[in-house]
Structure formats: C-alpha cells, structure tokens
Design an enzyme around this catalytic site. Structure first.
Site, PDB file in Angstrom:
ATOM      1  N   GLU A 117     -11.165 -21.231 -31.722  1.00 15.10           N
ATOM      2  CA  GLU A 117     -11.950 -21.090 -31.014  1.00 15.10           C
ATOM      3  C   GLU A 117     -11.406 -20.266 -29.770  1.00 15.10           C
ATOM      4  OE1 GLU A 117     -12.870 -25.099 -30.168  1.00 15.10           O
ATOM      5  OE2 GLU A 117     -14.899 -24.785 -31.706  1.00 15.10           O
ATOM      6  N   HIS A 227     -19.793 -23.384 -19.303  1.00 15.19           N
ATOM      7  CA  HIS A 227     -19.914 -23.036 -21.164  1.00 15.19           C
ATOM      8  C   HIS A 227     -20.938 -22.118 -20.907  1.00 15.19           C
ATOM      9  CE1 HIS A 227     -20.621 -23.136 -25.000  1.00 15.19           C
ATOM     10  NE2 HIS A 227     -19.318 -24.085 -25.468  1.00 15.19           N
ATOM     11  N   ARG A 264     -13.142 -19.776 -22.455  1.00 15.96           N
ATOM     12  CA  ARG A 264     -14.815 -19.732 -21.957  1.00 15.96           C
ATOM     13  C   ARG A 264     -14.966 -18.477 -20.180  1.00 15.96           C
ATOM     14  NH1 ARG A 264     -15.795 -25.756 -23.576  1.00 15.96           N
ATOM     15  NH2 ARG A 264     -15.991 -25.658 -26.089  1.00 15.96           N
ATOM     16  N   HIS A 325     -20.516 -27.710 -17.387  1.00 15.37           N
ATOM     17  CA  HIS A 325     -19.892 -28.077 -18.783  1.00 15.37           C
ATOM     18  C   HIS A 325     -18.878 -29.295 -19.224  1.00 15.37           C
ATOM     19  CE1 HIS A 325     -19.566 -28.756 -22.939  1.00 15.37           C
ATOM     20  NE2 HIS A 325     -18.297 -28.401 -23.436  1.00 15.37           N
ATOM     21  N   ARG A 360      -9.595 -25.455 -19.043  1.00 17.73           N
ATOM     22  CA  ARG A 360      -9.758 -26.504 -20.398  1.00 17.73           C
ATOM     23  C   ARG A 360      -9.833 -25.400 -21.936  1.00 17.73           C
ATOM     24  NH1 ARG A 360     -12.715 -29.265 -23.882  1.00 17.73           N
ATOM     25  NH2 ARG A 360     -14.883 -28.591 -23.131  1.00 17.73           N
TER      26      ARG A 360
END
Length: 502
Positions: A117, A227, A264, A325, A360
């Site tokens: 990811e 997100h 992100r 998100h 994060r």
C-alpha cells in the site's frame, strides 16, 4: 464548561463497574479481551458497529523475514513528516509482531499473500480479501461472547468526577448511572464532521468533545486524513489495496496524473486540484483484469457495493472524490493509554499516541488499536490497586429552553468548506468566528441528548479549526495554501484545551 444534561444520580439506580470500555472496535475489544484474560471483569458500552468493521485494506506488520520492524518504522516516520513520537512508534512496530499472534489465536485467518500500500517499502499489509476489518471484528466479537464479557447497548453522555473518573452517564432511551473506577474511551474518530466522509455518520467524534469538557488535552487535531478514492456522492471507500494491485487514477481523458502509490495526502490533493479545475477523476480498475485478477474474487465487498450502485468496474472507470477518512489527532495519552485524568484511558482513533505524526501510513491504524489496547489493559490491571471506588453523587440543573441555531449538517458543510484538503488563514478565521457565534449561549440550549451530541461534536470541530489556524505551515495531511512549505518552528505537536478558548 463541564456538564450539559440535567440529572441527579442520588435519584437514579446505581451499578458499580471496575472497568468500562466505551467502544467496540479493535482497540476497545482488544482491551476488554486482555482484561478478561488477566482476571478482570470489564463491561463494554457500545452504540453499535464502528469503523473497524468497515476497514477494507488490512493491518500492516513486519512479519516477513525479508522485512523488518525498523523498515516499518522508517516508512511510518517518512509519512509522518517529523512528528512521529519515536517511543510509541518503536512500540508499535516491535510489539505489533507479538500482537498479530493474538489476532491469529483469537481466530483471524489472513490471506496467504500480503499486499503493498501507499508509503510502504515492502508488501507488509495483511488482509482478508477486502473485508479485513469485518473479519477481525467478527473474530474478536466471537471471543467476547465466548468469554461472556458483558455488553451494554447505549451511548456515553457524561463523565463524572472531579480530577478523577468516578462515574458515567449513558443513554439507551433513558439515562443510566454507573459508578466506575476506570473508563476506556475507544469511541473512534471525527472524520464524519466533514460533508464528504468515508465514515459511518454515527461515528461522530462527540466523545472527544466530552473529554474536552473535562478539560483534557487534545493533540494534533488539525491532522485529518482524506482518503483519495471514495466513490463520488457516496461514502463507499475503494481500498488502497486496489491501487496496490495496479489500478490507475485517471482524468476524463483517461490520462494518469499522479503516482497512485504515493502517500494518501499527496494523492488526495492531486485529485482535489483536478476537481477544483472542473475536471473529473476516476479510478480505473481494468488494469487489474489485464493482470488476470478477478475483481469479484479479490475485492468481493467493493465489487458488490459498486454493482449495487450501478457501476461496472470491469467495463468502465468509477468516479471518485477525496473524503475525510481518519482523525489522526485525539485525546493525548501516554504509551499505556493513560490520559491526564486519573482513571481515564483512551485507545484507537479517539486517542493520540503520536505514532502517526502528521500523516497516517496506510493500514497502521488497526495495528495501533491492537497494540495499545493490549498495553492499556495491562496498565489498568495494575492501576486498579490504586483506583478506589467512589461514593459520591452528582447532579446538574440548567434551565435551558432554546434550540441550537445550527445543525450537524451545518457543521459538516463548515468543516468541508473551510478546513478541508486545502486551508488558509482568512477562511479558517471565518469558520472559527462562525462556530464560536453558534456556541454562544449554549448554556441556554435545551438539555437533550441530541443537543449534547451537537455541542460535543462542535467542540471537536473547534479543536480542529483552532489547531489548523495555529499551524502556519504545510505538513503531512495539513495543507495551508498560504504557507505551502514545512517550517522548522512548527516541528512540534499542537495542543488544544477547552478552558483556553471558551
């Protein structure tokens, strides 16, 4: 500002609980399960299914011998832009290896293959197809039932006690009083206070507001992760894992304009800028099919949700928009979940352990709930010898008769328009002035549960706006259009305490 509802506990039935865990996500359930295994009898208070259940992507951990916790730490630090608290981050990556064994022994069966990811340098994300959170939640809940841990359906309203936790009020259609020696807040984040969100709207962040009314500190509230890939006009999130497997982000011409595996915040802002230009943005999943991946088998939940909404990802790209998100900040706690109030602990998204810094890293949040839920349980086990039961009674009386001059939807529009992916001084000040104006005279509001919820959500929004205004730089997920670069003087955490602003 402390109590909102009208009550007199001397006139209410009373029950005593040693440890009340408020919330039933991975942080709360792990805390409760470990307490039970240690011989303590916890009680879980929950208003229903939360964000853990809906988590698609997975849980990041360096279990592969070719990987290492240190590499995991470096990736997290890189995303966190200099604000990760190294002590707690080392705990996360090292103890995470041990705690994953607990998940497995509690019944979670992960897929054989891990995935990559955004922001990770190694495919260390463990998943169960695209419903990892549901699989974890189901396994933990089954264990809760097996161990006969008591569960109360209801919603936290007030924390009672002067300087230490002595009791709580909860609501399940009527108000109830519990005397508690220790309280664990595991109530989730506050991303639903934005107009566009991937969160269930019932996960509102109002428990953070309750904690603020007890003068607890909230740390790094300005850092809200958006997100990149939420289906337009819905709260349907398309997992990072889809891009990890090779899906493209494209404009209406079919042209790629961003590296899909960047952190992100970078991907979300790139999409946001396209949308501001009046362009359209899509997630194209067809490259996965060319790689021989069956979308229905690999991503059954996402595929089914898309088909139910009339999208066919096998034939056409899906329109997307960034959405709020994850609430990175939260109630300031130490590495054992302890807050500054005796007997009050916090774990998961409502807490700030400092591991995420300013951004994060994907799939670190489930690991955080697991690791720090475990540590919080052990801390409580020892602290109970020093936390004494209270005999005090509490009451509050307000003669409020007015309705608030705004609604939850007004808060959501305010936060999206003024404190979204791109922020600037004038807009933030305008939002703060408007919110403070709305909050003037809150003492005259009717003391209803609904108005209490709105007040506490508003206080969480106040913390986010205040910290966003204070941080005159861009760092991680916090982007100031008027200060587009990091500034060394702001390489520090923000702290918000209610009595300093209202």
């Amino acid at each position: 500002m402390e109590l909102f509802l009208n009550f007199n506990t001397s006139l209410m039935p009373c029950e005593e609980v040693s440890v009340l865990v408020c919330g039933s996500g991975i942080g709360g359930l792990t805390t409760a399960l470990m307490l039970k295994e240690l011989g303590v009898e916890p009680v879980i208070l929950t208003r229903g299914i939360g964000n853990t259940y809906y988590s698609q992507g997975g849980i990041a951990c360096a279990l592969d011998p070719k990987d290492s916790p240190y590499l995991h730490l470096l990736d997290t630090q890189r995303a966190g832009r200099g604000l990760c608290r190294e002590e707690t981050l080392r705990i996360l990556v090292d103890e995470g290896v041990q705690r994953m064994a607990d998940l497995i022994r509690w019944g979670v069966v992960f897929d054989e293959e891990t995935t990559l990811e955004g922001g990770h340098s190694f495919p260390r994300v463990y998943k169960v197809k695209d419903y990892t959170g549901r699989a974890i939640y189901t396994a933990l809940w089954r264990k809760v039932e097996e161990l006969k841990i008591r569960v109360i359906r209801g919603e936290l309203q007030e924390i009672l006690g002067d300087g230490k936790v002595e009791g709580i009020l909860y609501y399940d259609g009527e108000l109830h009083f519990l005397r508690v020696r220790s309280l664990v807040l595991a109530t989730g984040g506050a991303a639903s206070m934005f107009l566009h969100t991937s969160n269930p709207v019932k996960v509102r962040g109002d428990a953070i507001g309750i904690a603020l009314r007890k003068t607890l500190e909230v740390e790094n509230a300005e850092f809200v992760q958006f997100h990149p890939t939420v289906v337009k006009d819905t709260n349907i999130l398309i997992s990072e894992a889809v891009r990890g497997e090779g899906a493209y982000i494209v404009d209406e011409r079919g042209e790629r304009f961003v590296d899909e595996l960047k952190p992100r915040d970078e991907v979300a802002r790139a999409i946001y800028r396209k949308l501001k230009e009046g362009r359209q943005v899509f997630l194209d999943m067809r490259p996965l099919i060319k790689r021989g991946i069956n979308l229905g088998d690999r991503f059954p939940t996402i595929y089914q949700m898309l088909r139910e909404r009339g999208f066919d990802p096998e034939r056409e790209p899906v329109p997307i928009t960034p959405s709020a998100h994850y609430f990175i900040g939260g109630i300031r706690v130490d590495s054992y979940g302890r807050s500054s109030m005796e007997g009050l602990y916090a774990v998961g998204e409502c807490a700030c352990t400092g591991i995420h810094g300013a951004n994060r890293l994907a799939s670190n949040s489930l690991l955080e709930g697991l690791v720090f839920g475990y540590r919080t349980a052990y801390r409580i086990f020892h602290d109970l010898a020093y936390l004494k039961s209270s005999r005090a009674n509490f009451k509050n009386k307000r003669e409020g008769s007015e309705e608030p001059p705004y609604s939850f939807e007004d808060i959501r529009r305010l936060m999206w328009n003024h404190c979204g992916l791109e922020r600037e001084e004038g807009s933030l000040k305008e939002a703060l002035d408007k919110l403070r104006g709305w909050l003037e005279g809150w003492q005259n509001w009717k003391p209803t549960v609904e108005n209490r919820q709105l007040l506490d959500i508003s206080l969480t929004a106040l913390a986010t706006l205040s910290c966003a205004l204070w941080r005159r730089e861009s760092r991680g997920v916090h982007y100031r259009a008027d200060y587009p670069y990091e500034r060394e003087e702001y390489r520090r955490d923000s702290l918000f305490k209610l009595n300093s602003v209202l």
